[in-house]
Design an enzyme around this catalytic site. Structure first.
Site, PDB file in Angstrom:
ATOM      1  N   THR A 154       0.892  -1.180   0.019  1.00  0.00           N
ATOM      2  CA  THR A 154       0.021   0.101   0.049  1.00  0.00           C
ATOM      3  C   THR A 154       0.907   1.182   0.027  1.00  0.00           C
ATOM      4  OG1 THR A 154      -1.542   1.196   1.456  1.00  0.00           O
ATOM      5  CG2 THR A 154      -0.222  -0.139   2.529  1.00  0.00           C
ATOM      6  N   ASP A 172      -0.139   3.870   1.114  1.00  0.00           N
ATOM      7  CA  ASP A 172      -0.460   4.745   2.288  1.00  0.00           C
ATOM      8  C   ASP A 172       0.827   4.451   3.544  1.00  0.00           C
ATOM      9  OD1 ASP A 172      -2.275   6.113   1.194  1.00  0.00           O
ATOM     10  OD2 ASP A 172      -3.926   4.917   2.151  1.00  0.00           O
ATOM     11  N   ARG A 181       2.036  32.459  -6.724  1.00  0.00           N
ATOM     12  CA  ARG A 181       0.815  31.584  -6.384  1.00  0.00           C
ATOM     13  C   ARG A 181       0.800  30.903  -5.065  1.00  0.00           C
ATOM     14  NH1 ARG A 181      -1.450  34.258 -10.125  1.00  0.00           N
ATOM     15  NH2 ARG A 181      -1.646  33.420 -12.333  1.00  0.00           N
ATOM     16  N   MET A 196      -2.142  11.306  -1.903  1.00  0.00           N
ATOM     17  CA  MET A 196      -2.963  10.171  -1.234  1.00  0.00           C
ATOM     18  C   MET A 196      -2.489  10.193   0.221  1.00  0.00           C
ATOM     19  SD  MET A 196      -4.334   8.524  -3.881  1.00  0.00           S
ATOM     20  CE  MET A 196      -4.572   7.018  -3.125  1.00  0.00           C
ATOM     21  N   GLY A 197      -3.635   9.471   0.906  1.00  0.00           N
ATOM     22  CA  GLY A 197      -3.576   9.381   2.314  1.00  0.00           C
ATOM     23  C   GLY A 197      -4.707   9.953   3.111  1.00  0.00           C
ATOM     24  N   HIS A 198      -5.739   8.679   2.758  1.00  0.00           N
ATOM     25  CA  HIS A 198      -7.009   9.037   3.678  1.00  0.00           C
ATOM     26  C   HIS A 198      -7.112   8.807   5.079  1.00  0.00           C
ATOM     27  CE1 HIS A 198     -11.440   9.237   3.640  1.00  0.00           C
ATOM     28  NE2 HIS A 198     -11.472   8.206   4.471  1.00  0.00           N
ATOM     29  N   GLU A 210      -4.996  13.443   1.457  1.00  0.00           N
ATOM     30  CA  GLU A 210      -6.602  13.682   1.177  1.00  0.00           C
ATOM     31  C   GLU A 210      -7.799  13.264   2.371  1.00  0.00           C
ATOM     32  OE1 GLU A 210      -7.745  10.226  -1.342  1.00  0.00           O
ATOM     33  OE2 GLU A 210      -6.422   8.745  -0.249  1.00  0.00           O
TER      34      GLU A 210
END
Length: 135
Positions: A11, A13, A48, A55-57, A108
């Protein structure tokens, strides 16, 4: 007849309990770091604020590592609820110091602490609902 089975954690993550590093994490970390690093010249030349979602819930390892290695100015993780006011203060502080750009690395699953409290209240409400008996 007995068979041996080997489990391999895969994974990006890096959130598998009992492992130091999972397959895929190092590659994803390198790609995310390079992406943040490449955005510096654009952010700087065009004055800016660039927000990079990574990614990384539920685990912010990837955003943390890439944010540090890539030079992000603000890093937001799922494990640490943030205040949007604090993020704005950090960016304004940089501007007052002569920095006309910022890069914000966001996992995320990162969430504002006010929304986290609302989400917790919603979950408690769902947990306290009467259950229907099924025939």
């Amino acid at each position: 007849m007995a068979k041996s089975i080997i489990g391999i954690p895969k994974t990006i993550d890096n959130d598998v309990f009992g492992t130091d590093v999972t397959f895929g994490f190092d590659t994803a970390l390198g790609i995310a770091t390079e992406a943040i690093d490449r955005l510096h010249s654009t952010a700087h030349s065009h004055h800016r604020i660039i927000v990079v979602e990574i990614m990384g819930h539920r685990a912010g390892w990837l955003a943390l590592g890439a944010g540090i290695a890539g030079g992000a100015d603000v890093i937001l993780l799922p494990e640490i609820p943030y205040s949007i006011d604090s993020v704005a203060e950090a960016i304004l502080y940089r501007m007052k110091g002569g920095k006309n750009f910022s890069i914000v690395a966001v996992a995320e699953g990162a969430i504002d602490f006010r929304r986290r409290d609302e989400r917790n209240e919603d979950q408690q409400h769902k947990d306290n609902r009467p259950r229907k008996a099924h025939p």
